[in-house]
Design a protein around this motif. Structure first.
Motif, PDB file in Angstrom:
ATOM      1  N   SER A  65      19.544  23.775   6.460  1.00 13.94           N
ATOM      2  CA  SER A  65      18.726  22.945   7.350  1.00 13.94           C
ATOM      3  C   SER A  65      18.916  23.284   8.818  1.00 13.94           C
ATOM      4  O   SER A  65      18.238  22.696   9.677  1.00 13.94           O
ATOM      5  N   ARG A  94      18.328  28.877   1.913  1.00 17.37           N
ATOM      6  CA  ARG A  94      17.394  27.862   1.404  1.00 17.37           C
ATOM      7  C   ARG A  94      16.972  28.165  -0.040  1.00 17.37           C
ATOM      8  O   ARG A  94      16.740  27.238  -0.821  1.00 17.37           O
ATOM      9  N   PRO A 248      12.900  18.122   5.060  1.00 15.70           N
ATOM     10  CA  PRO A 248      13.304  19.543   5.070  1.00 15.70           C
ATOM     11  C   PRO A 248      14.020  20.010   3.808  1.00 15.70           C
ATOM     12  O   PRO A 248      14.772  20.974   3.867  1.00 15.70           O
TER      13      PRO A 248
END
Length: 300
Positions: A65, A94, A248
């Protein structure tokens, strides 16, 4: 201990105990699976995805993040192996954490729907009559709607999020398993060993739980494995449409949604999570085909 684990003990033609027979069947199934190259490729990829996702905190070089606007949309490099996205977040990190979200959703769906489909199908197939008709008509209602459309309707009725997506996918996935379990149950409910169980006074619930349901499990495992790819795509589709995991959160479908406008200039941003979805789906298809050859007696 060495005798128990020996190959000769596992492959004995005349097992001396139920334990030996059970482990022998498992070992022969493993040998059959190992002889199928595509199934082993699928199993290897699935295991790799699971291990990488579980080890994400150890393997991810960056916080998934953490934003670095000065380094946004950077190409793959030594600092960022798969590049960065529109907010400068490391795509490799991610992807690893996104595997936890996407694969976790898939596992949660399977844990929910497999027992439900098995129970509904076994009860309908064994009971017959009005019970069978009612349960199968309910199943037909769910089968009449496209899975993604019905899942979107369920999520819209609740609220966008991972929990809602899991529940929505589960509610739209169980009918095929119920149909399969019912068909398997109807082929064995009039068998001699089921009749013998009735003669001993065993109640219907015990017969279904102890004798009928275990016979349906191999076919159900094959169907679940083959359906994993469609569950992954449905979960990613909900994320892509903004109905699944919310930003997110590093979910693969949501990553593609936020990066689709960069597909021509910064192709790696939407393409890499798409490749992850493709590989996971393909791996489960390969593995499902291999398990079908092993567990389905009609394929032998």
């Amino acid at each position: 201990m060495s005798a128990v684990l020996s190959r000769e003990w596992l492959l004995a033609e005349t097992p001396t105990s139920r334990t030996q027979a059970s482990w022998g069947r498992r070992y022969r199934a493993w040998l059959d699976l190992r002889s199928n190259p595509l199934a082993m490729i699928g199993l290897t990829i699935v295991v790799a995805f699971v291990v990488l996702s579980l080890a994400a905190p150890l393997l991810a070089p960056h916080d998934p993040s953490a934003q670095d606007l000065a380094n946004r949309l950077a190409r793959p490099s030594a600092a960022h192996w798969l590049g960065t996205d529109e907010l400068g977040r490391d795509i490799y990190s991610r992807i690893l954490y996104g595997g936890r979200v996407t694969l976790g959703m898939v596992i949660a769906v399977v844990v929910l729907v497999a027992p439900i489909g098995l129970a509904v199908g076994c009860i309908a197939g064994y009971a017959g009559g009005i019970v069978d008709r009612v349960l199968m008509r309910v199943t037909d209602i769910f089968l009449a709607f496209p899975r993604l459309i019905l899942a979107l309707a369920f999520v819209a009725a609740l609220k966008p999020g991972v929990e809602s997506a899991i529940l929505a996918i589960a509610l739209t996935t169980w009918p095929p398993y119920a149909r399969l379990a019912r068909a398997e149950t109807m082929t064995v409910r009039n068998s001699d060993f089921i009749a013998a169980c009735r003669l001993t006074g065993a109640p219907a619930g015990r017969i279904v739980l102890r004798h009928v349901a275990p016979l349906c499990v191999p076919s159900l495992i094959v169907r679940v494995t083959l359906d994993m790819s469609s569950i992954i795509i449905t979960a990613a589709s909900l994320g892509f449409l903004g109905m699944g995991a919310q930003p997110p959160s590093p979910e693969w479908g949501a990553m593609i949604a936020t990066a689709k406008r960069f597909i021509f200039e910064q192709w790696w941003v939407p393409t890499i999570p798409g490749i992850a979805i493709f590989l996971a789906s393909l791996a489960f298809n390969f593995l499902g085909d291999g398990l079908r050859d092993i567990l389905d007696p009609k394929q032998r």
